[in-house]
Design a protein around this motif. Sequence first.
Motif, PDB file in Angstrom:
ATOM      1  N   PRO A  24      66.374   6.353  66.744  1.00 57.45           N
ATOM      2  CA  PRO A  24      65.387   5.926  67.740  1.00 57.45           C
ATOM      3  C   PRO A  24      63.970   6.305  67.301  1.00 57.45           C
ATOM      4  O   PRO A  24      63.769   7.287  66.583  1.00 57.45           O
ATOM      5  CB  PRO A  24      65.780   6.702  68.997  1.00 57.45           C
ATOM      6  CG  PRO A  24      67.171   7.172  68.772  1.00 57.45           C
ATOM      7  CD  PRO A  24      67.355   7.281  67.289  1.00 57.45           C
ATOM      8  N   LYS A  25      63.007   5.527  67.763  1.00 60.32           N
ATOM      9  CA  LYS A  25      61.614   5.716  67.344  1.00 60.32           C
ATOM     10  C   LYS A  25      61.079   7.104  67.718  1.00 60.32           C
ATOM     11  O   LYS A  25      60.379   7.724  66.922  1.00 60.32           O
ATOM     12  CB  LYS A  25      60.746   4.627  67.963  1.00 60.32           C
ATOM     13  CG  LYS A  25      59.339   4.630  67.447  1.00 60.32           C
ATOM     14  CD  LYS A  25      58.557   3.459  67.958  1.00 60.32           C
ATOM     15  CE  LYS A  25      57.166   3.492  67.359  1.00 60.32           C
ATOM     16  NZ  LYS A  25      56.410   2.297  67.667  1.00 60.32           N
ATOM     17  N   ASN A  26      61.408   7.575  68.929  1.00 64.73           N
ATOM     18  CA  ASN A  26      60.891   8.891  69.332  1.00 64.73           C
ATOM     19  C   ASN A  26      61.457  10.010  68.458  1.00 64.73           C
ATOM     20  O   ASN A  26      60.775  10.991  68.174  1.00 64.73           O
ATOM     21  CB  ASN A  26      61.166   9.167  70.812  1.00 64.73           C
ATOM     22  CG  ASN A  26      62.639   9.303  71.126  1.00 64.73           C
ATOM     23  OD1 ASN A  26      63.482   8.630  70.529  1.00 64.73           O
ATOM     24  ND2 ASN A  26      62.955  10.162  72.076  1.00 64.73           N
ATOM     25  N   VAL A  27      62.688   9.847  67.997  1.00 69.41           N
ATOM     26  CA  VAL A  27      63.295  10.835  67.105  1.00 69.41           C
ATOM     27  C   VAL A  27      62.592  10.800  65.748  1.00 69.41           C
ATOM     28  O   VAL A  27      62.257  11.841  65.178  1.00 69.41           O
ATOM     29  CB  VAL A  27      64.812  10.573  66.968  1.00 69.41           C
ATOM     30  CG1 VAL A  27      65.421  11.453  65.901  1.00 69.41           C
ATOM     31  CG2 VAL A  27      65.510  10.785  68.304  1.00 69.41           C
ATOM     32  N   LYS A  28      62.342   9.593  65.245  1.00 65.31           N
ATOM     33  CA  LYS A  28      61.644   9.462  63.963  1.00 65.31           C
ATOM     34  C   LYS A  28      60.229  10.038  64.046  1.00 65.31           C
ATOM     35  O   LYS A  28      59.749  10.657  63.105  1.00 65.31           O
ATOM     36  CB  LYS A  28      61.599   7.995  63.538  1.00 65.31           C
ATOM     37  CG  LYS A  28      62.964   7.478  63.112  1.00 65.31           C
ATOM     38  CD  LYS A  28      62.884   6.060  62.647  1.00 65.31           C
ATOM     39  CE  LYS A  28      62.316   6.073  61.275  1.00 65.31           C
ATOM     40  NZ  LYS A  28      62.720   5.031  60.400  1.00 65.31           N
ATOM     41  N   LYS A  30      59.252  12.513  65.920  1.00 68.61           N
ATOM     42  CA  LYS A  30      59.369  13.977  65.923  1.00 68.61           C
ATOM     43  C   LYS A  30      59.665  14.494  64.506  1.00 68.61           C
ATOM     44  O   LYS A  30      59.121  15.513  64.088  1.00 68.61           O
ATOM     45  CB  LYS A  30      60.490  14.386  66.883  1.00 68.61           C
ATOM     46  CG  LYS A  30      60.518  15.826  67.195  1.00 68.61           C
ATOM     47  CD  LYS A  30      59.340  16.206  68.038  1.00 68.61           C
ATOM     48  CE  LYS A  30      59.747  17.202  69.075  1.00 68.61           C
ATOM     49  NZ  LYS A  30      58.657  17.696  69.858  1.00 68.61           N
ATOM     50  N   ILE A  31      60.501  13.761  63.774  1.00 65.66           N
ATOM     51  CA  ILE A  31      60.790  14.150  62.390  1.00 65.66           C
ATOM     52  C   ILE A  31      59.515  14.062  61.557  1.00 65.66           C
ATOM     53  O   ILE A  31      59.215  14.953  60.767  1.00 65.66           O
ATOM     54  CB  ILE A  31      61.910  13.263  61.798  1.00 65.66           C
ATOM     55  CG1 ILE A  31      63.248  13.597  62.464  1.00 65.66           C
ATOM     56  CG2 ILE A  31      62.002  13.440  60.290  1.00 65.66           C
ATOM     57  CD1 ILE A  31      64.368  12.637  62.119  1.00 65.66           C
ATOM     58  N   MET A  32      58.751  12.990  61.747  1.00 64.95           N
ATOM     59  CA  MET A  32      57.510  12.815  60.983  1.00 64.95           C
ATOM     60  C   MET A  32      56.497  13.912  61.330  1.00 64.95           C
ATOM     61  O   MET A  32      55.815  14.417  60.435  1.00 64.95           O
ATOM     62  CB  MET A  32      56.924  11.425  61.258  1.00 64.95           C
ATOM     63  CG  MET A  32      55.878  11.059  60.278  1.00 64.95           C
ATOM     64  SD  MET A  32      56.528  11.288  58.620  1.00 64.95           S
ATOM     65  CE  MET A  32      55.489  10.293  57.688  1.00 64.95           C
ATOM     66  N   SER A  33      56.416  14.293  62.591  1.00 71.24           N
ATOM     67  CA  SER A  33      55.473  15.367  62.955  1.00 71.24           C
ATOM     68  C   SER A  33      55.910  16.697  62.337  1.00 71.24           C
ATOM     69  O   SER A  33      55.066  17.508  61.947  1.00 71.24           O
ATOM     70  CB  SER A  33      55.330  15.480  64.472  1.00 71.24           C
ATOM     71  OG  SER A  33      56.455  16.055  65.060  1.00 71.24           O
ATOM     72  N   THR A  34      57.210  16.908  62.206  1.00 77.01           N
ATOM     73  CA  THR A  34      57.717  18.124  61.564  1.00 77.01           C
ATOM     74  C   THR A  34      57.379  18.114  60.076  1.00 77.01           C
ATOM     75  O   THR A  34      56.984  19.142  59.514  1.00 77.01           O
ATOM     76  CB  THR A  34      59.238  18.257  61.770  1.00 77.01           C
ATOM     77  OG1 THR A  34      59.525  18.220  63.177  1.00 77.01           O
ATOM     78  CG2 THR A  34      59.765  19.542  61.194  1.00 77.01           C
ATOM     79  N   ILE A  35      57.495  16.958  59.447  1.00 72.07           N
ATOM     80  CA  ILE A  35      57.141  16.830  58.027  1.00 72.07           C
ATOM     81  C   ILE A  35      55.660  17.147  57.830  1.00 72.07           C
ATOM     82  O   ILE A  35      55.297  17.927  56.949  1.00 72.07           O
ATOM     83  CB  ILE A  35      57.473  15.410  57.507  1.00 72.07           C
ATOM     84  CG1 ILE A  35      58.988  15.205  57.437  1.00 72.07           C
ATOM     85  CG2 ILE A  35      56.844  15.168  56.142  1.00 72.07           C
ATOM     86  CD1 ILE A  35      59.417  13.773  57.178  1.00 72.07           C
ATOM     87  N   LYS A  36      54.812  16.557  58.664  1.00 69.01           N
ATOM     88  CA  LYS A  36      53.367  16.803  58.553  1.00 69.01           C
ATOM     89  C   LYS A  36      53.048  18.279  58.764  1.00 69.01           C
ATOM     90  O   LYS A  36      52.207  18.840  58.067  1.00 69.01           O
ATOM     91  CB  LYS A  36      52.609  15.943  59.560  1.00 69.01           C
ATOM     92  CG  LYS A  36      52.577  14.487  59.188  1.00 69.01           C
ATOM     93  CD  LYS A  36      51.825  13.667  60.210  1.00 69.01           C
ATOM     94  CE  LYS A  36      51.861  12.197  59.845  1.00 69.01           C
ATOM     95  NZ  LYS A  36      51.242  11.351  60.862  1.00 69.01           N
ATOM     96  N   LEU A  37      53.738  18.889  59.704  1.00 64.18           N
ATOM     97  CA  LEU A  37      53.522  20.305  59.989  1.00 64.18           C
ATOM     98  C   LEU A  37      53.857  21.159  58.767  1.00 64.18           C
ATOM     99  O   LEU A  37      53.113  22.069  58.412  1.00 64.18           O
ATOM    100  CB  LEU A  37      54.418  20.694  61.169  1.00 64.18           C
ATOM    101  CG  LEU A  37      54.251  22.054  61.744  1.00 64.18           C
ATOM    102  CD1 LEU A  37      54.168  21.931  63.252  1.00 64.18           C
ATOM    103  CD2 LEU A  37      55.415  22.923  61.369  1.00 64.18           C
ATOM    104  N   LEU A  38      54.962  20.838  58.096  1.00 71.87           N
ATOM    105  CA  LEU A  38      55.370  21.610  56.921  1.00 71.87           C
ATOM    106  C   LEU A  38      54.483  21.338  55.711  1.00 71.87           C
ATOM    107  O   LEU A  38      54.397  22.169  54.806  1.00 71.87           O
ATOM    108  CB  LEU A  38      56.830  21.318  56.573  1.00 71.87           C
ATOM    109  CG  LEU A  38      57.863  21.901  57.532  1.00 71.87           C
ATOM    110  CD1 LEU A  38      59.253  21.370  57.211  1.00 71.87           C
ATOM    111  CD2 LEU A  38      57.857  23.418  57.472  1.00 71.87           C
ATOM    112  N   GLU A  39      53.835  20.181  55.675  1.00 71.90           N
ATOM    113  CA  GLU A  39      52.964  19.841  54.546  1.00 71.90           C
ATOM    114  C   GLU A  39      51.553  20.409  54.699  1.00 71.90           C
ATOM    115  O   GLU A  39      50.777  20.389  53.750  1.00 71.90           O
ATOM    116  CB  GLU A  39      52.901  18.323  54.367  1.00 71.90           C
ATOM    117  CG  GLU A  39      54.200  17.740  53.835  1.00 71.90           C
ATOM    118  CD  GLU A  39      54.174  16.234  53.718  1.00 71.90           C
ATOM    119  OE1 GLU A  39      53.388  15.575  54.438  1.00 71.90           O
ATOM    120  OE2 GLU A  39      54.957  15.707  52.909  1.00 71.90           O
ATOM    121  N   GLU A  40      51.228  20.920  55.882  1.00 69.09           N
ATOM    122  CA  GLU A  40      49.899  21.498  56.102  1.00 69.09           C
ATOM    123  C   GLU A  40      49.705  22.717  55.219  1.00 69.09           C
ATOM    124  O   GLU A  40      50.655  23.386  54.837  1.00 69.09           O
ATOM    125  CB  GLU A  40      49.751  21.950  57.561  1.00 69.09           C
ATOM    126  CG  GLU A  40      49.628  20.854  58.557  1.00 69.09           C
ATOM    127  CD  GLU A  40      49.552  21.398  59.982  1.00 69.09           C
ATOM    128  OE1 GLU A  40      49.646  22.629  60.186  1.00 69.09           O
ATOM    129  OE2 GLU A  40      49.417  20.572  60.882  1.00 69.09           O
TER     130      GLU A  40
END
Length: 82
Positions: A24-28, A30-40
């Motif tokens: 689902p889009k909302n799950v994707k 959240k995954i993308m925001s987690t990726i961005k958070l880890l790449e900071e």
Amino acid sequence: MPSQEKLNEVLSALKELDEDSSLPKNVKNKIMSTIKLLEEKGEISIKVSRALHEIEQLADDVNTPSFLRTQLFHITSMLEVV
């Protein structure tokens, strides 16, 4: 194994999940925001702590498919050793 290498493994696993078109889009999102958070840039321990919180919220979400929960638990264990 150095922390950055382990973090790269986690990022790779999250990016694989993000490419799954059946999620689902909302799950994707959240995954993308987690990726961005880890790449900071910043302290790894703080990024990991925030990412663990994000993943925990995602695992508790009713829209999260059961197969994804299993993968999220695996990613959580990977993050806990970073």
